[in-house]
Motif scaffolding. Structure first.
Motif, PDB file in Angstrom:
ATOM      1  N   UNK A  12      84.434  24.618 -10.991  1.00 18.92           N
ATOM      2  CA  UNK A  12      83.098  24.017 -11.032  1.00 18.92           C
ATOM      3  C   UNK A  12      82.515  23.832  -9.636  1.00 18.92           C
ATOM      4  N   UNK A  13      83.312  24.118  -8.594  1.00 19.36           N
ATOM      5  CA  UNK A  13      82.890  23.892  -7.217  1.00 19.36           C
ATOM      6  C   UNK A  13      82.536  25.237  -6.592  1.00 19.36           C
ATOM      7  N   UNK A  14      81.307  25.422  -6.128  1.00 17.39           N
ATOM      8  CA  UNK A  14      80.898  26.708  -5.554  1.00 17.39           C
ATOM      9  C   UNK A  14      81.786  27.115  -4.384  1.00 17.39           C
ATOM     10  N   UNK A  15      82.264  28.365  -4.425  1.00 17.39           N
ATOM     11  CA  UNK A  15      83.059  28.902  -3.330  1.00 17.39           C
ATOM     12  C   UNK A  15      84.541  28.631  -3.417  1.00 17.39           C
ATOM     13  N   UNK A  16      84.971  27.731  -4.324  1.00 15.78           N
ATOM     14  CA  UNK A  16      86.392  27.409  -4.432  1.00 15.78           C
ATOM     15  C   UNK A  16      87.127  28.505  -5.173  1.00 15.78           C
ATOM     16  N   UNK A  17      88.332  28.872  -4.688  1.00 15.83           N
ATOM     17  CA  UNK A  17      89.172  29.793  -5.465  1.00 15.83           C
ATOM     18  C   UNK A  17      89.764  29.066  -6.677  1.00 15.83           C
ATOM     19  N   UNK A  26      94.707  22.280 -10.503  1.00 17.33           N
ATOM     20  CA  UNK A  26      93.473  22.915 -10.076  1.00 17.33           C
ATOM     21  C   UNK A  26      92.248  22.041 -10.203  1.00 17.33           C
ATOM     22  N   UNK A  27      92.279  20.866  -9.565  1.00 17.34           N
ATOM     23  CA  UNK A  27      91.109  19.997  -9.589  1.00 17.34           C
ATOM     24  C   UNK A  27      91.132  19.025  -8.409  1.00 17.34           C
ATOM     25  N   UNK A  28      89.928  18.568  -8.036  1.00 18.19           N
ATOM     26  CA  UNK A  28      89.786  17.524  -7.026  1.00 18.19           C
ATOM     27  C   UNK A  28      89.663  16.181  -7.731  1.00 18.19           C
ATOM     28  N   UNK A  56      91.697  29.734   1.667  1.00 18.63           N
ATOM     29  CA  UNK A  56      92.680  28.746   1.208  1.00 18.63           C
ATOM     30  C   UNK A  56      92.451  27.392   1.860  1.00 18.63           C
ATOM     31  N   UNK A  57      91.777  27.397   3.015  1.00 21.25           N
ATOM     32  CA  UNK A  57      91.564  26.149   3.757  1.00 21.25           C
ATOM     33  C   UNK A  57      90.166  25.577   3.582  1.00 21.25           C
ATOM     34  N   UNK A  58      89.354  26.205   2.754  1.00 19.07           N
ATOM     35  CA  UNK A  58      87.998  25.692   2.513  1.00 19.07           C
ATOM     36  C   UNK A  58      87.987  24.224   2.097  1.00 19.07           C
ATOM     37  N   UNK A  59      88.928  23.763   1.239  1.00 18.33           N
ATOM     38  CA  UNK A  59      88.892  22.349   0.844  1.00 18.33           C
ATOM     39  C   UNK A  59      88.993  21.372   2.014  1.00 18.33           C
TER      40      UNK A  59
END
Length: 237
Positions: A12-17, A26-28, A56-59
């Motif tokens: 649901x998050x743009x750009x997230x793998x 698989x959630x924040x 992988x480091x986008x978060x």
């Protein structure tokens, strides 16, 4: 333990793998931990899943935007140091990157991070000492040592285990280092904790199974929980 305020699926998050590793939901999870505002990744991304290191480091970059100041990272790792038994926890005091990947390669923006960051001490000494103190107070062992990162997803050969130990590694894994590189570029303080889920014995090799690794990590979960809660308490103070 987190007082949830929002739970966001990665897709649901743009750009997230998407997280495809065993045991990674698989959630924040966003909320408060003992009064401290936190953003928690329930599952991470790995280079071995086919993602470039920068993705992988986008978060970590996302966490900086609302004001994160400390990054606490956990991982499952195999011990090449024979003094580290399964179920113990190790605070990482340094690392060796053998992944063949670096999240800072490629186009960059010097704001907020330096293009060529120095990394003499990637892991915060005060946070390491606090983690060791918490473990002593709660009567369990927390080691300190060097984490060696390889890309995976296969486990290492006997020769690779010997090589990792000879070069100064205590545990070996397939994650953490990319996130730490970006976190330090952004100025975040970092504490990284490895759970020893298997012991690598090159002269008496045994089969390493992914499900067994997950089970061993779950058995040691209370140790990581205790340290993280203690760190949150000290950060709140």
């Amino acid at each position: 333990e987190i007082d949830e305020e929002a739970v966001l699926k990665y897709d649901e998050i743009p750009g997230f793998p998407r997280s495809t590793a065993v045991g990674h939901t698989g959630q924040l999870v966003c909320g408060r931990l003992r009064g401290v505002p936190v953003i928690t990744m329930e599952g991470r991304f790995h280079v071995y899943e086919g993602y470039p290191a920068w993705q992988t480091t986008l978060p970590v970059r996302v966490m900086l935007a609302p004001g994160a100041q400390v990054l606490v990272v956990s991982n499952a790792a195999g011990a090449v140091n024979p003094n580290l038994p399964v179920g113990d926890v190790m605070a990482i005091e340094d690392h060796i990157n053998l992944m063949g990947a670096n999240p800072l390669i490629g186009p960059t923006n010097d704001k907020p991070g330096d293009r060529f960051p120095g990394r003499g001490r990637p892991y915060d000494p005060a946070l390491i000492e606090r983690a060791l103190q918490i473990a002593r107070q709660e009567n369990f062992i927390c080691h300190r040592g060097v984490y060696v990162a390889l890309s995976g997803p296969n486990y290492e050969t006997r020769a690779e285990y010997r090589f990792v130990r000879t070069m100064g590694g205590d545990v070996v894994g397939m994650s953490t280092v990319p996130e730490v590189i970006v976190a330090r570029q952004l100025g975040l303080r970092v504490l990284a904790l490895s759970t020893v889920t298997n012991v690598c014995r090159p002269d008496a090799p045994t089969r390493t199974d992914g499900d067994e690794v997950v089970a061993a990590a779950a058995a040691a979960e209370h140790k990581l929980r205790t340290i993280v809660l203690g760190i949150a308490r000290s950060e709140r103070l």
